[in-house]
Design a protein around this motif. Structure first.
Motif, short mmCIF file in Angstrom:
data_model
loop_
_atom_site.label_atom_id
_atom_site.label_comp_id
_atom_site.label_asym_id
_atom_site.label_seq_id
_atom_site.Cartn_x
_atom_site.Cartn_y
_atom_site.Cartn_z
N MET A 53 69.16 24.21 46.48
CA MET A 53 69.60 24.19 44.58
C MET A 53 69.82 23.33 44.15
O MET A 53 69.72 21.87 44.27
CB MET A 53 71.34 24.74 44.90
N ASP A 54 69.13 23.06 42.24
CA ASP A 54 69.08 21.44 41.61
C ASP A 54 70.60 21.14 41.74
O ASP A 54 71.24 21.64 41.73
CB ASP A 54 68.35 21.92 40.33
N GLN A 56 72.14 23.77 38.98
CA GLN A 56 72.89 25.64 40.00
C GLN A 56 74.01 25.18 40.88
O GLN A 56 75.30 25.58 41.07
CB GLN A 56 71.91 26.08 40.51
N TRP A 110 71.57 29.94 30.80
CA TRP A 110 70.22 29.39 30.87
C TRP A 110 68.91 29.62 29.97
O TRP A 110 68.69 30.40 29.30
CB TRP A 110 69.81 30.36 32.52
N GLN A 111 67.47 29.71 30.55
CA GLN A 111 66.71 29.89 29.62
C GLN A 111 65.42 30.05 30.55
O GLN A 111 65.86 30.29 32.11
CB GLN A 111 65.51 28.57 29.46
N VAL A 112 64.91 31.14 31.00
CA VAL A 112 64.11 31.94 31.28
C VAL A 112 63.23 31.17 31.89
O VAL A 112 62.71 29.92 32.26
CB VAL A 112 62.83 32.70 30.87
N GLY A 113 63.62 31.67 33.47
CA GLY A 113 62.29 30.91 35.06
C GLY A 113 63.91 29.83 35.27
O GLY A 113 63.27 29.31 36.15
N THR A 114 65.10 29.23 35.11
CA THR A 114 65.94 28.57 35.14
C THR A 114 66.62 29.08 36.35
O THR A 114 67.46 27.80 37.27
CB THR A 114 66.91 28.22 34.28
N GLY A 115 66.48 29.55 37.49
CA GLY A 115 67.09 30.46 38.89
C GLY A 115 68.76 31.16 37.92
O GLY A 115 69.60 31.13 39.11
N ASN A 116 68.43 32.20 37.51
CA ASN A 116 69.79 32.87 37.45
C ASN A 116 70.58 34.03 38.08
O ASN A 116 71.51 34.07 39.17
CB ASN A 116 69.82 33.33 35.35
N THR A 117 68.66 34.47 38.67
CA THR A 117 69.47 35.23 39.26
C THR A 117 69.23 34.93 41.04
O THR A 117 70.32 34.76 41.50
CB THR A 117 68.25 36.27 38.96
N PHE A 118 68.39 34.20 40.98
CA PHE A 118 68.58 33.31 42.82
C PHE A 118 69.90 32.60 43.24
O PHE A 118 70.32 32.76 43.81
CB PHE A 118 67.73 31.69 42.55
N HIS A 130 62.09 26.06 37.10
CA HIS A 130 62.01 26.93 38.45
C HIS A 130 60.36 27.41 39.06
O HIS A 130 59.64 27.45 39.51
CB HIS A 130 62.94 26.62 39.56
N ARG A 131 60.11 28.18 37.09
CA ARG A 131 59.10 29.28 37.33
C ARG A 131 57.87 28.07 37.15
O ARG A 131 56.53 29.07 37.76
CB ARG A 131 59.60 30.60 36.95
#
Ligand code: ATP
Length: 255
Positions: A1-2, A5, A22-30, A175-176
C-alpha cells in the motif's frame, strides 16, 4: 500500500469518520477491498454500499448493497419522516431494519454521485433507527469518491459535512499509469475538460497503425457487455479444452 492508502487504513482502524477522494487509477477500489476484507475478518459489522448497481460489480465477493437498498429508499419518492415510519411499521422492511441496526461501519463508494437530499435522508434514517443523539446514529462512516463536477447539489454540501468528516485523504499516486502526461490527460478527460496541452498530446498520438495480426490489437468498447462478447469470442478461438484457475490474493490493510 502507498502512504495515502495506509493513512486511510489507520484512520479507519482508529474509528474515525473518513472521506477518501481520488483520481482515476489511484487505487480506490483496491484500498476499499482491503479495508472491508480486514474489517469483516475481524468480525466487524461493515456494510459496503455503492451508489449504483453497476458500481457494486467492483466488489461482488464482498456482497455490497446499493445505498437505496441499504436505507430502504426505494425510488426516493418518500420524505425522510415517511420513510422512517414505513421502515418501522411495514414488515417488508424487516431485513433493511435489521441491517441498519446491526451496521457499525458504513462505507459509501462513488459518493460523488450522491445528492445532498439522498445523503441527508440516509443520515436521518440511521439516526432515527439507531441513536438519535449521534450523526448517522453513531455508525462510523467512510465516504469514497472523486470531486467530479460539483454543482452545489451534491452530498458535500450538507450542513454537517465538515463536522462529521474532519479527515479527508486524497489518494494521489496513480498505480495504473506511469507517464505524467498520460495521467494528466486521463484526469482531465474524466472531468470532460481537456486542456489545450492535453488536446495537443492526444493529437500527437494520431498515426496510421500498421497492425498485420488483427487478433493482437487492443479494442476499446463503451459497454462492458461488448467487451465480454469480444473476450468470449477470443477465448472460443483458442484451441484446446477450457481450464479455469482460481486465484486468491490478499493484503493486510491494518499492518
Ligand atoms: N498500493 C498498490 N500497489 C500496487 N498496485 C496497486 C496499489 N494500489 C492499486 N494498485 C493497482 O492499481 C490498479 C488501479 O487500482 P484500482 O482499480 O483500485 O483504482 P481505482 O482508483 O479504483 O481506479 P478506477 O477508478 O480507474 O477504476 C489496480 O490494478 C490495482 O491492483
Amino acid at each position: 500500500m502507498d502512504t495515502d492508502q495506509k493513512l486511510c487504513c489507520s484512520l479507519i482502524k482508529k474509528e474515525h469518520y473518513v472521506g477518501i477522494f481520488w483520481q482515476v487509477g489511484t487505487g480506490n477500489t483496491f484500498t476499499i477491498k482491503a479495508i472491508v476484507e480486514k474489517l469483516k475478518k475481524e468480525g466487524q459489522n461493515v456494510s459496503l454500499n455503492c451508489y449504483t448497481g453497476i458500481a457494486c460489480l467492483n466488489y461482488t465477493r464482498l456482497k455490497p448493497l446499493t445505498l437505496h437498498t441499504f436505507a430502504g429508499l426505494e425510488d426516493g419518492r418518500h420524505s425522510k419522516e415517511k420513510l422512517v415510519y414505513r421502515l418501522t411499521t411495514d414488515e417488508q422492511f424487516e431485513k433493511t431494519l435489521m441491517c441498519i441496526h446491526s451496521t457499525d461501519i458504513l462505507i459509501i463508494d462513488k459518493v460523488s454521485m450522491v445528492s445532498k437530499r439522498v445523503f441527508e435522508t440516509v443520515e436521518y434514517v440511521c439516526k432515527k433507527l439507531k441513536d438519535p443523539s449521534k450523526l448517522f446514529g453513531g455508525m462510523q462512516v467512510v465516504l469514497c469518491g472523486d470531486f467530479g463536477d460539483d454543482n452545489g447539489d451534491y452530498c458535500f454540501h450538507v450542513d454537517f459535512f465538515s463536522k462529521c468528516f474532519p479527515h479527508i485523504v486524497i489518494l494521489s499516486q496513480n498505480h495504473r499509469q506511469k507517464e505524467p502526461m498520460l495521467i494528466k490527460a486521463v484526469n482531465e478527460l474524466a472531468h470532460g475538460e481537456p486542456s489545450p496541452e492535453t488536446n495537443a498530446f492526444i493529437e500527437s498520438l494520431a498515426r496510421p497503425l500498421s497492425v498485420d495480426d488483427q487478433t493482437d490489437i487492443t479494442r476499446l468498447y463503451a459497454r462492458n457487455f461488448d467487451a465480454d462478447i469480444s473476450n468470449y469470442r477470443y477465448l472460443e478461438s483458442i484451441p484446446g479444452p477450457l481450464c479455469t484457475f482460481e486465484a486468491e490474493d490478499s493484503i493486510d490493510a491494518f499492518e
